[in-house]
Design a protein around this motif. Structure first.
Motif, PDB file in Angstrom:
ATOM      1  N   ASP A 174       0.663  -1.038   0.543  1.00  0.00           N
ATOM      2  CA  ASP A 174      -0.134  -0.063   0.267  1.00  0.00           C
ATOM      3  C   ASP A 174       0.543   0.838  -0.028  1.00  0.00           C
ATOM      4  OD1 ASP A 174      -2.901  -1.126   0.075  1.00  0.00           O
ATOM      5  OD2 ASP A 174      -3.261  -1.351   2.142  1.00  0.00           O
ATOM      6  N   SER A 175       0.285   1.943  -0.758  1.00  0.00           N
ATOM      7  CA  SER A 175       1.113   3.231  -0.040  1.00  0.00           C
ATOM      8  C   SER A 175      -0.369   4.548   0.373  1.00  0.00           C
ATOM      9  CB  SER A 175       0.492   4.371  -1.794  1.00  0.00           C
ATOM     10  OG  SER A 175      -0.436   3.929  -2.716  1.00  0.00           O
ATOM     11  N   VAL A 176       0.754   4.159   1.755  1.00  0.00           N
ATOM     12  CA  VAL A 176      -0.124   5.168   2.543  1.00  0.00           C
ATOM     13  C   VAL A 176       0.772   6.718   3.261  1.00  0.00           C
ATOM     14  CG1 VAL A 176      -0.502   5.272   4.788  1.00  0.00           C
ATOM     15  CG2 VAL A 176       0.075   3.052   3.426  1.00  0.00           C
ATOM     16  N   LEU A 177      -0.620   7.528   3.750  1.00  0.00           N
ATOM     17  CA  LEU A 177      -0.348   8.579   3.567  1.00  0.00           C
ATOM     18  C   LEU A 177      -0.996   9.226   5.166  1.00  0.00           C
ATOM     19  CD1 LEU A 177       0.736  11.209   3.128  1.00  0.00           C
ATOM     20  CD2 LEU A 177      -1.987  12.166   2.337  1.00  0.00           C
ATOM     21  N   GLU A 178       0.241   9.623   5.691  1.00  0.00           N
ATOM     22  CA  GLU A 178      -0.358   9.850   7.290  1.00  0.00           C
ATOM     23  C   GLU A 178      -0.327  11.322   7.689  1.00  0.00           C
ATOM     24  OE1 GLU A 178      -0.026   9.632  11.729  1.00  0.00           O
ATOM     25  OE2 GLU A 178       1.715   9.274  10.959  1.00  0.00           O
ATOM     26  N   VAL A 179      -1.375  11.902   7.577  1.00  0.00           N
ATOM     27  CA  VAL A 179      -1.442  13.923   7.819  1.00  0.00           C
ATOM     28  C   VAL A 179      -1.446  13.639   9.431  1.00  0.00           C
ATOM     29  CG1 VAL A 179      -3.111  15.858   7.763  1.00  0.00           C
ATOM     30  CG2 VAL A 179      -3.125  13.593   5.856  1.00  0.00           C
ATOM     31  N   GLY A 180      -0.145  14.791  10.360  1.00  0.00           N
ATOM     32  CA  GLY A 180      -0.504  14.896  11.230  1.00  0.00           C
ATOM     33  C   GLY A 180      -0.001  14.018  11.498  1.00  0.00           C
ATOM     34  N   CYS A 181       1.761  13.914  11.879  1.00  0.00           N
ATOM     35  CA  CYS A 181       2.275  12.587  11.712  1.00  0.00           C
ATOM     36  C   CYS A 181       3.284  13.096  12.431  1.00  0.00           C
ATOM     37  CB  CYS A 181       3.331  12.044  10.332  1.00  0.00           C
ATOM     38  SG  CYS A 181       4.624  13.683  10.265  1.00  0.00           S
ATOM     39  N   HIS A 182       3.420  14.535  13.242  1.00  0.00           N
ATOM     40  CA  HIS A 182       4.011  14.996  14.835  1.00  0.00           C
ATOM     41  C   HIS A 182       6.071  14.349  13.726  1.00  0.00           C
ATOM     42  CE1 HIS A 182       3.754  17.141  18.209  1.00  0.00           C
ATOM     43  NE2 HIS A 182       4.215  16.124  18.697  1.00  0.00           N
ATOM     44  N   PHE A 183       6.106  13.673  14.862  1.00  0.00           N
ATOM     45  CA  PHE A 183       7.501  12.501  15.109  1.00  0.00           C
ATOM     46  C   PHE A 183       7.751  11.586  14.574  1.00  0.00           C
ATOM     47  CE2 PHE A 183       7.374  16.257  19.522  1.00  0.00           C
ATOM     48  CZ  PHE A 183       8.189  17.195  18.841  1.00  0.00           C
ATOM     49  N   GLY A 184       6.362  10.857  14.157  1.00  0.00           N
ATOM     50  CA  GLY A 184       7.154  10.106  13.227  1.00  0.00           C
ATOM     51  C   GLY A 184       6.530   8.712  13.636  1.00  0.00           C
ATOM     52  N   ARG A 185       6.406   7.971  14.873  1.00  0.00           N
ATOM     53  CA  ARG A 185       6.505   6.874  15.835  1.00  0.00           C
ATOM     54  C   ARG A 185       5.545   6.244  14.548  1.00  0.00           C
ATOM     55  NH1 ARG A 185       5.150   5.453  20.979  1.00  0.00           N
ATOM     56  NH2 ARG A 185       5.341   2.560  21.371  1.00  0.00           N
ATOM     57  N   THR A 186       4.188   6.683  14.585  1.00  0.00           N
ATOM     58  CA  THR A 186       2.952   6.197  14.323  1.00  0.00           C
ATOM     59  C   THR A 186       3.156   5.809  12.487  1.00  0.00           C
ATOM     60  OG1 THR A 186       1.221   6.867  15.592  1.00  0.00           O
ATOM     61  CG2 THR A 186       0.202   6.404  13.351  1.00  0.00           C
ATOM     62  N   THR A 187       3.868   7.100  11.787  1.00  0.00           N
ATOM     63  CA  THR A 187       4.012   7.096  10.521  1.00  0.00           C
ATOM     64  C   THR A 187       5.536   5.770  10.088  1.00  0.00           C
ATOM     65  OG1 THR A 187       4.419   9.114   9.813  1.00  0.00           O
ATOM     66  CG2 THR A 187       5.102   7.962   8.109  1.00  0.00           C
ATOM     67  N   ARG A 188       6.049   5.201  10.873  1.00  0.00           N
ATOM     68  CA  ARG A 188       7.096   4.797  10.817  1.00  0.00           C
ATOM     69  C   ARG A 188       6.603   2.808  10.958  1.00  0.00           C
ATOM     70  NH1 ARG A 188       8.895   0.304  14.473  1.00  0.00           N
ATOM     71  NH2 ARG A 188       7.726   1.590  16.053  1.00  0.00           N
ATOM     72  N   ILE A 189       5.509   3.032  11.893  1.00  0.00           N
ATOM     73  CA  ILE A 189       4.174   1.776  11.927  1.00  0.00           C
ATOM     74  C   ILE A 189       4.123   2.002  10.887  1.00  0.00           C
ATOM     75  CG2 ILE A 189       2.581   0.720  13.546  1.00  0.00           C
ATOM     76  CD1 ILE A 189       3.458   2.522  16.177  1.00  0.00           C
ATOM     77  N   LEU A 190       2.776   2.458  10.837  1.00  0.00           N
ATOM     78  CA  LEU A 190       2.351   2.550   8.797  1.00  0.00           C
ATOM     79  C   LEU A 190       3.599   2.081   7.670  1.00  0.00           C
ATOM     80  CD1 LEU A 190       0.415   5.463   8.990  1.00  0.00           C
ATOM     81  CD2 LEU A 190      -0.777   3.144   8.708  1.00  0.00           C
ATOM     82  N   ASN A 191       4.298   2.184   7.663  1.00  0.00           N
ATOM     83  CA  ASN A 191       5.237   2.293   6.623  1.00  0.00           C
ATOM     84  C   ASN A 191       6.251   0.747   7.130  1.00  0.00           C
ATOM     85  OD1 ASN A 191       7.962   3.252   4.995  1.00  0.00           O
ATOM     86  ND2 ASN A 191       8.775   2.503   6.479  1.00  0.00           N
ATOM     87  N   ASP A 192       6.240   0.478   7.691  1.00  0.00           N
ATOM     88  CA  ASP A 192       6.558  -0.717   8.173  1.00  0.00           C
ATOM     89  C   ASP A 192       5.248  -1.895   8.169  1.00  0.00           C
ATOM     90  OD1 ASP A 192       8.856  -0.059   9.571  1.00  0.00           O
ATOM     91  OD2 ASP A 192       8.449  -0.798  11.827  1.00  0.00           O
ATOM     92  N   ALA A 193       4.240  -1.782   7.777  1.00  0.00           N
ATOM     93  CA  ALA A 193       2.651  -2.361   7.762  1.00  0.00           C
ATOM     94  C   ALA A 193       2.337  -2.796   6.111  1.00  0.00           C
ATOM     95  CB  ALA A 193       1.522  -1.853   7.911  1.00  0.00           C
ATOM     96  N   ALA A 194       2.921  -1.997   5.235  1.00  0.00           N
ATOM     97  CA  ALA A 194       2.961  -1.854   4.162  1.00  0.00           C
ATOM     98  C   ALA A 194       4.136  -1.791   3.010  1.00  0.00           C
ATOM     99  CB  ALA A 194       2.580  -0.366   3.811  1.00  0.00           C
ATOM    100  N   ARG A 195       4.797  -2.404   4.065  1.00  0.00           N
ATOM    101  CA  ARG A 195       6.741  -2.291   3.270  1.00  0.00           C
ATOM    102  C   ARG A 195       6.603  -3.855   2.811  1.00  0.00           C
ATOM    103  NH1 ARG A 195      12.455   0.251   5.602  1.00  0.00           N
ATOM    104  NH2 ARG A 195      12.988  -1.652   4.633  1.00  0.00           N
TER     105      ARG A 195
END
Length: 167
Positions: A17-38
């Motif tokens: 998946d291509s995922v976008l996180e809006v309001g990512c702040h310091f990126g912790r959830t973005t990292r979790i999302l990236n790991d799930a999609a990668r």
């Protein structure tokens, strides 16, 4: 809260998946999302998450903490910029460029909680849905949570009425 927001990831994000996180702040959830999609396919990634936030210092910190994940300073109301950002990232990292929008959008819109927060949130989600055409939009918003707790599908009401009439 943030735990509920993150618990949705295994049910919404698929490998590739291509995922976008809006309001990512310091990126912790973005990292979790990236790991799930990668998934690794040789040296090329097939899925990713891009994190955006409006604060330059916040994004600088996220980039420092997670240098392998794409982060950008951005205003999510500018949906064309979000599409351009995807193009920039996919040209570098992803082999499948067939989709114009994003598969999944995660949006931490807690900052839209003032007196007009509900209307702003609904308008914002509508703009994201129309411009990016995601399969899912997952939101973290107290004003939207309050609204959803008060809503009831008429089909549920109707089923109760039908059940009571048969009794």
């Amino acid at each position: 809260g943030v735990d509920e927001y993150r618990r949705t990831i295994p049910y919404t994000v698929e490998v590739g998946d291509s995922v976008l996180e809006v309001g990512c702040h310091f990126g912790r959830t973005t990292r979790i999302l990236n790991d799930a999609a990668r998934s690794e396919d040789g040296d090329k990634q097939s899925g990713y998450c891009i994190g955006i936030d409006i604060g330059p210092k916040i994004i600088a910190s996220a980039k420092k903490q997670y240098p392998d994940i794409p982060f950008a300073v951005g205003n999510a109301w500018r949906t064309l910029d979000l599409l351009k950002l995807k193009k920039e990232v996919t040209n570098d990292n992803v082999k499948d460029r067939s989709s114009l929008g994003y598969d999944i959008v995660y949006a931490d819109i807690g900052g839209l909680s003032g007196s007009d927060g509900l209307l702003e949130s609904l308008s914002f989600l509508d703009a994201l849905a129309n411009a990016l055409e995601p399969r899912f939009i997952v939101i973290k918003s107290m004003c939207m949570k309050r609204l959803s707790s008060r809503l009831r599908a008429f089909s549920d009401v109707w089923a109760t009425i039908q059940k009571d009439e048969k009794a």
